[in-house]
Design a protein around this motif. Structure first.
Motif, PDB file in Angstrom:
ATOM      1  N   PRO A   1      26.475   2.682  47.182  1.00 36.27           N
ATOM      2  CA  PRO A   1      27.001   3.345  45.917  1.00 36.27           C
ATOM      3  C   PRO A   1      28.680   3.597  46.135  1.00 36.27           C
ATOM      4  O   PRO A   1      29.302   3.682  47.255  1.00 36.27           O
ATOM      5  N   LEU A   2      29.353   3.664  45.060  1.00 35.81           N
ATOM      6  CA  LEU A   2      30.648   3.738  45.012  1.00 35.81           C
ATOM      7  C   LEU A   2      31.002   5.275  45.424  1.00 35.81           C
ATOM      8  O   LEU A   2      30.426   6.233  45.153  1.00 35.81           O
ATOM      9  N   PRO A   3      32.207   5.294  45.772  1.00 36.11           N
ATOM     10  CA  PRO A   3      32.784   7.014  46.047  1.00 36.11           C
ATOM     11  C   PRO A   3      33.027   7.466  44.849  1.00 36.11           C
ATOM     12  O   PRO A   3      33.492   6.954  43.989  1.00 36.11           O
ATOM     13  N   GLY A   4      32.397   8.941  44.760  1.00 30.84           N
ATOM     14  CA  GLY A   4      32.452   9.486  43.522  1.00 30.84           C
ATOM     15  C   GLY A   4      31.284   9.395  42.626  1.00 30.84           C
ATOM     16  O   GLY A   4      31.229  10.083  41.735  1.00 30.84           O
ATOM     17  N   TYR A   5      30.430   8.544  43.039  1.00 24.34           N
ATOM     18  CA  TYR A   5      28.962   8.326  42.270  1.00 24.34           C
ATOM     19  C   TYR A   5      28.146   9.724  42.658  1.00 24.34           C
ATOM     20  O   TYR A   5      27.988  10.004  43.598  1.00 24.34           O
ATOM     21  N   ASP A   6      27.477  10.336  41.603  1.00 20.55           N
ATOM     22  CA  ASP A   6      26.853  11.636  41.675  1.00 20.55           C
ATOM     23  C   ASP A   6      25.442  11.239  41.080  1.00 20.55           C
ATOM     24  O   ASP A   6      25.678  11.100  39.765  1.00 20.55           O
ATOM     25  N   ALA A   7      24.388  10.855  41.909  1.00 19.81           N
ATOM     26  CA  ALA A   7      23.326  10.803  41.076  1.00 19.81           C
ATOM     27  C   ALA A   7      22.927  11.660  40.045  1.00 19.81           C
ATOM     28  O   ALA A   7      22.126  11.148  38.939  1.00 19.81           O
ATOM     29  N   GLU A   8      22.746  12.910  40.171  1.00 18.40           N
ATOM     30  CA  GLU A   8      22.434  14.111  39.291  1.00 18.40           C
ATOM     31  C   GLU A   8      23.216  13.830  38.090  1.00 18.40           C
ATOM     32  O   GLU A   8      22.888  13.981  37.049  1.00 18.40           O
TER      33      GLU A   8
ATOM     34  N   ALA B   1      10.378   3.276  40.505  1.00 15.91           N
ATOM     35  CA  ALA B   1      10.937   1.992  40.980  1.00 15.91           C
ATOM     36  C   ALA B   1      12.320   2.331  41.446  1.00 15.91           C
ATOM     37  O   ALA B   1      13.134   2.124  42.148  1.00 15.91           O
ATOM     38  N   MET B   2      13.059   3.106  40.296  1.00 18.59           N
ATOM     39  CA  MET B   2      14.659   3.537  40.592  1.00 18.59           C
ATOM     40  C   MET B   2      14.763   4.363  41.668  1.00 18.59           C
ATOM     41  O   MET B   2      15.800   4.526  42.592  1.00 18.59           O
ATOM     42  N   LYS B   3      13.738   5.339  41.724  1.00 18.46           N
ATOM     43  CA  LYS B   3      13.818   6.390  43.045  1.00 18.46           C
ATOM     44  C   LYS B   3      13.761   5.613  44.338  1.00 18.46           C
ATOM     45  O   LYS B   3      14.429   6.083  45.290  1.00 18.46           O
ATOM     46  N   ARG B   4      12.893   4.749  44.428  1.00 15.59           N
ATOM     47  CA  ARG B   4      12.615   3.890  45.567  1.00 15.59           C
ATOM     48  C   ARG B   4      13.546   3.066  45.819  1.00 15.59           C
ATOM     49  O   ARG B   4      14.062   2.769  47.115  1.00 15.59           O
ATOM     50  N   GLU B   5      14.295   2.202  45.120  1.00 15.78           N
ATOM     51  CA  GLU B   5      15.113   1.437  45.216  1.00 15.78           C
ATOM     52  C   GLU B   5      16.808   1.591  45.154  1.00 15.78           C
ATOM     53  O   GLU B   5      17.573   1.179  46.119  1.00 15.78           O
ATOM     54  N   LEU B   6      16.987   2.727  44.225  1.00 13.42           N
ATOM     55  CA  LEU B   6      18.379   3.195  44.116  1.00 13.42           C
ATOM     56  C   LEU B   6      18.699   4.686  44.398  1.00 13.42           C
ATOM     57  O   LEU B   6      19.849   5.132  44.246  1.00 13.42           O
ATOM     58  N   ASN B   7      17.506   5.363  44.698  1.00  8.91           N
ATOM     59  CA  ASN B   7      17.520   6.917  44.749  1.00  8.91           C
ATOM     60  C   ASN B   7      18.194   7.564  43.558  1.00  8.91           C
ATOM     61  O   ASN B   7      19.046   8.379  43.767  1.00  8.91           O
ATOM     62  N   VAL B   8      17.689   7.335  42.574  1.00  7.79           N
ATOM     63  CA  VAL B   8      18.287   7.896  41.219  1.00  7.79           C
ATOM     64  C   VAL B   8      16.957   7.913  40.306  1.00  7.79           C
ATOM     65  O   VAL B   8      16.034   7.405  40.510  1.00  7.79           O
ATOM     66  N   ARG B   9      17.118   9.192  39.447  1.00 12.84           N
ATOM     67  CA  ARG B   9      15.640   9.265  38.477  1.00 12.84           C
ATOM     68  C   ARG B   9      16.050   8.922  37.151  1.00 12.84           C
ATOM     69  O   ARG B   9      17.477   8.986  36.696  1.00 12.84           O
ATOM     70  N   MET B  10      15.074   8.723  36.439  1.00 12.14           N
ATOM     71  CA  MET B  10      15.436   8.169  34.952  1.00 12.14           C
ATOM     72  C   MET B  10      14.550   9.495  34.182  1.00 12.14           C
ATOM     73  O   MET B  10      13.494   9.386  34.083  1.00 12.14           O
ATOM     74  N   PRO B  11      15.464  10.491  33.557  1.00  8.69           N
ATOM     75  CA  PRO B  11      14.649  11.328  32.606  1.00  8.69           C
ATOM     76  C   PRO B  11      13.572  10.907  31.563  1.00  8.69           C
ATOM     77  O   PRO B  11      14.291   9.661  30.885  1.00  8.69           O
TER      78      PRO B  11
ATOM     79  N   ARG C   1      11.376  -3.997  40.399  1.00  5.74           N
ATOM     80  CA  ARG C   1      12.320  -3.650  41.647  1.00  5.74           C
ATOM     81  C   ARG C   1      13.149  -4.753  41.959  1.00  5.74           C
ATOM     82  O   ARG C   1      14.427  -4.653  42.461  1.00  5.74           O
ATOM     83  N   HIS C   2      12.760  -6.211  42.109  1.00  2.05           N
ATOM     84  CA  HIS C   2      13.675  -7.274  42.293  1.00  2.05           C
ATOM     85  C   HIS C   2      14.899  -7.199  41.150  1.00  2.05           C
ATOM     86  O   HIS C   2      16.012  -7.344  41.971  1.00  2.05           O
ATOM     87  N   GLN C   3      14.767  -6.949  40.136  1.00  5.80           N
ATOM     88  CA  GLN C   3      16.037  -6.944  39.149  1.00  5.80           C
ATOM     89  C   GLN C   3      16.761  -5.646  39.371  1.00  5.80           C
ATOM     90  O   GLN C   3      18.167  -5.851  39.396  1.00  5.80           O
TER      91      GLN C   3
ATOM     92  N   VAL D   1      20.328   6.918  32.403  1.00  7.91           N
ATOM     93  CA  VAL D   1      20.727   7.149  33.652  1.00  7.91           C
ATOM     94  C   VAL D   1      21.777   5.854  34.041  1.00  7.91           C
ATOM     95  O   VAL D   1      21.323   4.735  33.710  1.00  7.91           O
ATOM     96  N   VAL D   2      22.936   6.245  34.656  1.00 10.31           N
ATOM     97  CA  VAL D   2      23.697   5.052  34.803  1.00 10.31           C
ATOM     98  C   VAL D   2      23.494   4.712  36.252  1.00 10.31           C
ATOM     99  O   VAL D   2      23.467   5.676  37.192  1.00 10.31           O
ATOM    100  N   LEU D   3      23.010   3.368  36.518  1.00  5.41           N
ATOM    101  CA  LEU D   3      22.740   2.997  37.946  1.00  5.41           C
ATOM    102  C   LEU D   3      23.926   2.547  38.903  1.00  5.41           C
ATOM    103  O   LEU D   3      24.859   2.421  38.491  1.00  5.41           O
TER     104      LEU D   3
END
Length: 385
Positions: free
Chosen positions: A246-253, A224-234, A165-167, A239-241
Motif C-alpha cells: 500500500p502507498l504511504p497515506g492510504y487509509d482503507a476505511e 475476496a477483497m478482505k482476503r487479498e487486499l485487506n479492504v471492504r466493499m460496502p 482473486r487473481h484479478q 472502494v478505492v483499491l
C-alpha cells in the motif's frame, strides 16, 4: 517494518504523468499518427515527431551515449509531442509502441506513455493520452496490461472466485492505474450503467479503471477483497483499491464510500475519494523509471530556442577541443625543439653532427597537424569512438 519501507520510499516526480496499456486493433501507429496530425492542424499541439526507435536512439541530441535513451529491441515506433497548458507551461511527451504479444485475451500492442510538464501537474490539464490516442470507443487503445480490463468503460468482476482473486492481485501489483470497485445494489438502468470516470478531472480520466460488482456479488467480492487486499466493499457503495504494498497515506476505511447512486448523476463523494487516492505520491515501477529516463535523456523535438542553445553548446565544445589540440601541438613542438637542441649540444662535444628527426618513431612523415586535427574532429563527431 512499515516505517522502514516508508523511509526508503522515493515518490515519482510530481511533474510527470505516466500510463501503460495495450492496443488490440490492427494499426495502432496509424491511429496515433491520425490523431497527432489532427491536433496539430487544430492548434492543440505545437509540434510532433514520428521516429524509428533505432534511428532515434542513434540521433539522441541531449545525451548521445546514455543507454536510458534506447527504448529497447522490442520497440517499433517512437512518437514525441509538445504542447502548452495554462497558456505558458510546456509539456513534453513520448509514446513508445512495442512488438505485439500473444495472450489469452488476444494479440495486443503494448504502449508506454511518459509526459513531463515544466511545473507540477494540475488536475484540470488535459490527459496526455488524448494527445496521442483518439478519444473514441471505436479505437481499442485503452486496455490495461492486466487481462480483461479497459479504461473509459465499466469492467464487471469475474464470476469465478479464483479468477476474481487473481484479478485483484494483478491490479494491485502490476497495473499502473488506480482501481475502484462499485457495487450495484440493484441492476442499474442505461444511465447507471455508464462509467463514472467521465466525472473525474481531465488529468485523471485515463488513469482510473472502474470495476462493477453485480448485486449478487456483494458477499463474495467483499470476502475476496478482505482476503487479498485487506479492504471492504460496502453493499451499494464503492472502494478505492490499494496497491501492493500500500502507498504511504492510504487509509482503507477512508477509501470506502458507503452509498453510490447509479442514476447517471455525479457521485461527488466517490469522485473526491478517487482524486484523493489517485494523487497520492507513488513510487516509479521499473518500466516507468526507464520511460522517464528516456523522456529526459532522449528528447528530439526541440524548440527553435533549444536548437540554438544546442548549436551554441556544440560550438563551445568544438572550440574547447580545438584549443586542447592546439596546446598539445605547441607542447609537442616545444619538446621536440628542446630535445633537438640538447642532442645537438651533446654531439658538438664529441665532434659529431647530426640532426634529430622531428618526427617521432612510428609516425609517418606526412602526418601533418592538419591531418591530425581532421581525425580528431572526426572522433568528436562520432560518439562511438
Amino acid at each position: 517494518m512499515a516505517s522502514k519501507k516508508n523511509a526508503s520510499f522515493t515518490p515519482a516526480p510530481d511533474t510527470v504523468w505516466l500510463s501503460r496499456g495495450r492496443h488490440l486493433g490492427p494499426e495502432p501507429e496509424q491511429d496515433v499518427r491520425r490523431n497527432l496530425i489532427a491536433l496539430k492542424a487544430a492548434g492543440v499541439l505545437d509540434d510532433f515527431l514520428d521516429l524509428d526507435p533505432v534511428e532515434a536512439a542513434r540521433s539522441t541530441v541531449l545525451h548521445p551515449r546514455d543507454a536510458d535513451a534506447d527504448p529497447g529491441p522490442l520497440a517499433r515506433r517512437l512518437f514525441e509531442a509538445r504542447w502548452r497548458v495554462a497558456d505558458d507551461v510546456t509539456v513534453r511527451a513520448q509514446l513508445t509502441t512495442y512488438a505485439p504479444e500473444r495472450r489469452k485475451d488476444g494479440t495486443g500492442t503494448t504502449w508506454v506513455l511518459a509526459a513531463e510538464a515544466e511545473r507540477p501537474w494540475a488536475l484540470d490539464w488535459p490527459s496526455p493520452a488524448a494527445m496521442f490516442w483518439p478519444d473514441s470507443d471505436r479505437v481499442p487503445w485503452d486496455h490495461d496490461t492486466v487481462a480483461g480490463l479497459r479504461l473509459r468503460d465499466t469492467n464487471h468482476l469475474p464470476k469465478d472466485d479464483d479468477e476474481l482473486r487473481h484479478q485483484l492481485r494483478d491490479c494491485a501489483r502490476r497495473s499502473w492505474y488506480t482501481h475502484v470497485v462499485v457495487h450495484e445494489a440493484m441492476t442499474p438502468d442505461a444511465r447507471g450503467q455508464q462509467p463514472i470516470t467521465p466525472f473525474l478531472p481531465p488529468a485523471l480520466r485515463h488513469r482510473v479503471i472502474e470495476h462493477r460488482a453485480s448485486p449478487e456479488q456483494s458477499q463474495i467480492a467483499d470476502f475476496a477483497m478482505k482476503r487479498e487486499l485487506n479492504v471492504r466493499m460496502p453493499r451499494g457503495g464503492a472502494v478505492v483499491l490499494p496497491t501492493q504494498p500500500p502507498l504511504p497515506g492510504y487509509d482503507a476505511e477512508r477509501a470506502e464510500v458507503r452509498n453510490v447512486f447509479l442514476d447517471g448523476s455525479e457521485p461527488a463523494e466517490l469522485i473526491a475519494r478517487i482524486v484523493e487516492f489517485a494523487t497520492l505520491p507513488r513510487p516509479l515501477p521499473e518500466d516507468a523509471e526507464q520511460a522517464v529516463a528516456r523522456l529526459r535523456a532522449g528528447w528530439h523535438l526541440l524548440t527553435p530556442d533549444e536548437e540554438l542553445t544546442h548549436a551554441q553548446d556544440m560550438v563551445t565544445k568544438y572550440a574547447d577541443a580545438l584549443e586542447a589540440m592546439t596546446k598539445s601541438r605547441d607542447a609537442y613542438k616545444e619538446a621536440a625543439e628542446a630535445a633537438q637542441a640538447a642532442l645537438t649540444e651533446a654531439r658538438r662535444g664529441d665532434g659529431t653532427t647530426s640532426a634529430l628527426p622531428l618526427t617521432p618513431p612510428g609516425l609517418k612523415p606526412d602526418g601533418s597537424p592538419l591531418s591530425a586535427l581532421t581525425k580528431a574532429f572526426g572522433r568528436f563527431r562520432d560518439p562511438n569512438k
